[in-house]
Design a protein around this motif. Structure first.
Motif, mmCIF file in Angstrom:
data_model
loop_
_atom_site.group_PDB
_atom_site.id
_atom_site.type_symbol
_atom_site.label_atom_id
_atom_site.label_comp_id
_atom_site.label_asym_id
_atom_site.label_seq_id
_atom_site.Cartn_x
_atom_site.Cartn_y
_atom_site.Cartn_z
ATOM 1 N N THR A 202 0.818 -1.211 0.000
ATOM 2 C CA THR A 202 0.000 0.000 0.000
ATOM 3 C C THR A 202 0.855 1.265 0.000
ATOM 4 O O THR A 202 0.614 2.181 -0.789
ATOM 5 N N VAL A 203 1.840 1.330 0.879
ATOM 6 C CA VAL A 203 2.682 2.525 0.979
ATOM 7 C C VAL A 203 3.437 2.737 -0.320
ATOM 8 O O VAL A 203 3.481 3.851 -0.851
ATOM 9 N N MET A 204 4.019 1.687 -0.851
ATOM 10 C CA MET A 204 4.793 1.789 -2.096
ATOM 11 C C MET A 204 3.929 2.326 -3.231
ATOM 12 O O MET A 204 4.365 3.183 -4.005
ATOM 13 N N ALA A 205 2.697 1.832 -3.320
ATOM 14 C CA ALA A 205 1.802 2.272 -4.388
ATOM 15 C C ALA A 205 1.481 3.758 -4.254
ATOM 16 O O ALA A 205 1.463 4.490 -5.245
ATOM 17 N N HIS A 206 1.229 4.218 -3.037
ATOM 18 C CA HIS A 206 0.906 5.629 -2.829
ATOM 19 C C HIS A 206 2.120 6.533 -3.060
ATOM 20 O O HIS A 206 1.988 7.626 -3.612
ATOM 21 N N ILE A 207 3.299 6.073 -2.642
ATOM 22 C CA ILE A 207 4.527 6.838 -2.909
ATOM 23 C C ILE A 207 4.714 6.989 -4.421
ATOM 24 O O ILE A 207 5.046 8.072 -4.927
ATOM 25 N N GLY A 208 4.477 5.912 -5.148
ATOM 26 C CA GLY A 208 4.588 5.965 -6.606
ATOM 27 C C GLY A 208 3.616 6.963 -7.209
ATOM 28 O O GLY A 208 3.953 7.688 -8.148
ATOM 29 N N ARG A 209 2.406 6.997 -6.663
ATOM 30 C CA ARG A 209 1.384 7.927 -7.170
ATOM 31 C C ARG A 209 1.787 9.379 -6.877
ATOM 32 O O ARG A 209 1.624 10.258 -7.726
ATOM 33 N N ILE A 210 2.333 9.640 -5.694
ATOM 34 C CA ILE A 210 2.766 10.999 -5.341
ATOM 35 C C ILE A 210 3.894 11.432 -6.267
ATOM 36 O O ILE A 210 3.916 12.554 -6.786
ATOM 37 N N ARG A 211 4.863 10.546 -6.480
ATOM 38 C CA ARG A 211 5.976 10.869 -7.383
ATOM 39 C C ARG A 211 5.479 11.161 -8.790
ATOM 40 O O ARG A 211 5.979 12.063 -9.460
ATOM 41 N N GLU A 212 4.488 10.389 -9.225
ATOM 42 C CA GLU A 212 3.931 10.606 -10.562
ATOM 43 C C GLU A 212 3.306 11.994 -10.665
ATOM 44 O O GLU A 212 3.500 12.702 -11.660
ATOM 45 N N LYS A 213 2.572 12.402 -9.633
ATOM 46 C CA LYS A 213 1.943 13.724 -9.643
ATOM 47 C C LYS A 213 2.983 14.837 -9.579
ATOM 48 O O LYS A 213 2.773 15.929 -10.109
ATOM 49 N N MET A 214 4.119 14.554 -8.925
ATOM 50 C CA MET A 214 5.198 15.533 -8.832
ATOM 51 C C MET A 214 6.089 15.505 -10.073
ATOM 52 O O MET A 214 7.036 16.274 -10.180
ATOM 53 N N LYS A 215 5.751 14.554 -11.004
ATOM 54 C CA LYS A 215 6.557 14.371 -12.216
ATOM 55 C C LYS A 215 8.023 14.074 -11.869
ATOM 56 O O LYS A 215 8.950 14.597 -12.492
ATOM 57 N N GLU A 216 8.195 13.233 -10.872
ATOM 58 C CA GLU A 216 9.529 12.833 -10.431
ATOM 59 C C GLU A 216 10.010 11.628 -11.243
ATOM 60 O O GLU A 216 9.242 10.668 -11.441
ATOM 61 N N PRO A 217 11.261 11.622 -11.694
ATOM 62 C CA PRO A 217 11.789 10.426 -12.358
ATOM 63 C C PRO A 217 11.887 9.287 -11.347
ATOM 64 O O PRO A 217 12.418 9.482 -10.244
ATOM 65 N N PRO A 218 11.365 8.099 -11.651
ATOM 66 C CA PRO A 218 11.333 7.022 -10.667
ATOM 67 C C PRO A 218 12.702 6.574 -10.186
ATOM 68 O O PRO A 218 12.852 6.142 -9.048
ATOM 69 N N ARG A 219 13.712 6.684 -11.045
ATOM 70 C CA ARG A 219 15.034 6.194 -10.646
ATOM 71 C C ARG A 219 15.810 7.204 -9.808
ATOM 72 O O ARG A 219 16.565 6.824 -8.921
ATOM 73 N N LYS A 220 15.633 8.500 -10.114
ATOM 74 C CA LYS A 220 16.367 9.515 -9.363
ATOM 75 C C LYS A 220 15.431 10.641 -8.940
ATOM 76 O O LYS A 220 15.529 11.773 -9.430
ATOM 77 N N PRO A 221 14.517 10.359 -8.018
ATOM 78 C CA PRO A 221 13.590 11.402 -7.568
ATOM 79 C C PRO A 221 14.323 12.463 -6.752
ATOM 80 O O PRO A 221 15.270 12.160 -6.022
ATOM 81 N N LYS A 222 13.891 13.699 -6.890
ATOM 82 C CA LYS A 222 14.531 14.799 -6.156
ATOM 83 C C LYS A 222 14.031 14.881 -4.723
ATOM 84 O O LYS A 222 14.784 15.201 -3.813
ATOM 85 N N PHE A 223 12.758 14.586 -4.526
ATOM 86 C CA PHE A 223 12.164 14.804 -3.211
ATOM 87 C C PHE A 223 12.091 13.524 -2.375
ATOM 88 O O PHE A 223 12.815 13.386 -1.391
ATOM 89 N N ILE A 224 11.225 12.598 -2.731
ATOM 90 C CA ILE A 224 11.054 11.398 -1.910
ATOM 91 C C ILE A 224 12.042 10.333 -2.366
ATOM 92 O O ILE A 224 11.886 9.727 -3.420
ATOM 93 N N LYS A 225 13.079 10.135 -1.563
ATOM 94 C CA LYS A 225 14.121 9.159 -1.895
ATOM 95 C C LYS A 225 13.780 7.801 -1.255
ATOM 96 O O LYS A 225 13.261 7.740 -0.140
ATOM 97 N N THR A 226 14.075 6.732 -1.976
ATOM 98 C CA THR A 226 13.922 5.382 -1.436
ATOM 99 C C THR A 226 15.239 4.937 -0.834
ATOM 100 O O THR A 226 16.277 4.991 -1.499
ATOM 101 N N VAL A 227 15.221 4.540 0.415
ATOM 102 C CA VAL A 227 16.395 3.954 1.065
ATOM 103 C C VAL A 227 16.124 2.457 1.102
ATOM 104 O O VAL A 227 15.339 1.970 1.923
ATOM 105 N N TRP A 228 16.705 1.733 0.178
ATOM 106 C CA TRP A 228 16.352 0.333 -0.043
ATOM 107 C C TRP A 228 16.505 -0.503 1.224
ATOM 108 O O TRP A 228 17.520 -0.445 1.906
ATOM 109 N N GLY A 229 15.477 -1.256 1.516
ATOM 110 C CA GLY A 229 15.484 -2.114 2.688
ATOM 111 C C GLY A 229 15.158 -1.415 3.977
ATOM 112 O O GLY A 229 15.059 -2.050 5.035
ATOM 113 N N VAL A 230 14.973 -0.078 3.903
ATOM 114 C CA VAL A 230 14.705 0.689 5.133
ATOM 115 C C VAL A 230 13.395 1.449 5.033
ATOM 116 O O VAL A 230 12.471 1.256 5.818
#
Length: 237
Positions: A202-230
């Motif tokens: 659920t969280v991952m899906a919503h984060i993806g939706r927010i990034r999409e609305k912010m027009k963030e590149p999925p691999r190198k987002p400027k705002f919401i960064k993914t810390v893998w495994g954390v």
């Protein structure tokens, strides 16, 4: 103040059951068995929440949810007999706030409706227990992103971002904890107010939706960064 809830399910027994339990809680229920009738209701009535079956004989629940999100921010709960994660992710990424798999306990359904309405009704309320920053704790303004808790408005580079209440709560919590890595478990339990279960996307899906609305590149987002495994993090400048 009356609360109006849209219920759409082509299985008459389920629609009637949902209607019965919601009416017992004092809600006004607009019940339909087809997507077409539901669409007419969405266009003509002031609604506070929608419960949508995914599989309908004419218009599927995903399309109805997309129609709602074009103009409205009230919560949407999806009902489905399917259990595949892809269906859940689809519903969440198009703007649904919660997802219930059939068969379900009507009391759990009522509890989820109440939780969504509570969040939707009170998202503007001040939470003095979370005043973690000395400056104006009800607005963050940095790097072109402005998010205000009082007005429930958010903009990026001067253009408004249309966020659902859940999306707003996620982004606000990350801004409020800027510089800290927030786990998916913490985000889910804070925003949804429910116990986090393993393999919950659920969280991952919503984060993806927010990034999409912010027009963030999925691999190198400027705002919401993914810390893998954390978890996720909005970095401090």
């Amino acid at each position: 103040m009356e609360t109006n809830i849209l219920v759409v399910d082509d299985e008459k027994e389920i629609a009637d059951l949902v209607e019965l339990y919601l009416k017992n809680e004092g809600y006004n229920v607009y019940k339909f068995y087809t997507g077409k009738k539901a669409m007419e209701c969405i266009d003509s009535m002031k609604l506070d929440l929608a419960v949508l079956d995914v599989m309908l004989p004419d218009i599927d629940g995903f399309s109805i949810c997309q129609k709602i999100r074009e103009r409205h921010h009230y919560p949407v709960i999806m009902l489905t007999a399917k259990v595949e994660n892809i269906d859940k992710i689809t519903g969440l990424t198009i703007g649904a706030d919660d997802y219930i798999t059939k068969p379900f306990n009507p009391l759990e359904m009522v509890a989820r409706v109440k939780a969504q309405l509570r969040r939707y009704t009170h998202y503007n309320a001040l939470d003095v227990n979370k005043a973690k920053i000395v400056q104006n704790t009800n607005e963050f303004d940095f790097s072109g992103l402005i998010i205000n808790k009082d007005t429930h408005k958010c903009s990026l580079y001067g253009k408004p971002l249309s966020l659902t209440p859940i999306e707003f709560s996620i982004l606000w919590y990350l801004c409020e904890n800027r510089g800290k890595v927030v786990s998916s478990e913490e985000l889910f339990e804070e925003v949804w107010g429910a116990k986090y279960l393993d393999n919950n996307n659920t969280v991952m899906a919503h984060i993806g939706r927010i990034r999409e609305k912010m027009k963030e590149p999925p691999r190198k987002p400027k705002f919401i960064k993914t810390v893998w495994g954390v978890g996720y993090q909005i970095e401090k400048d």
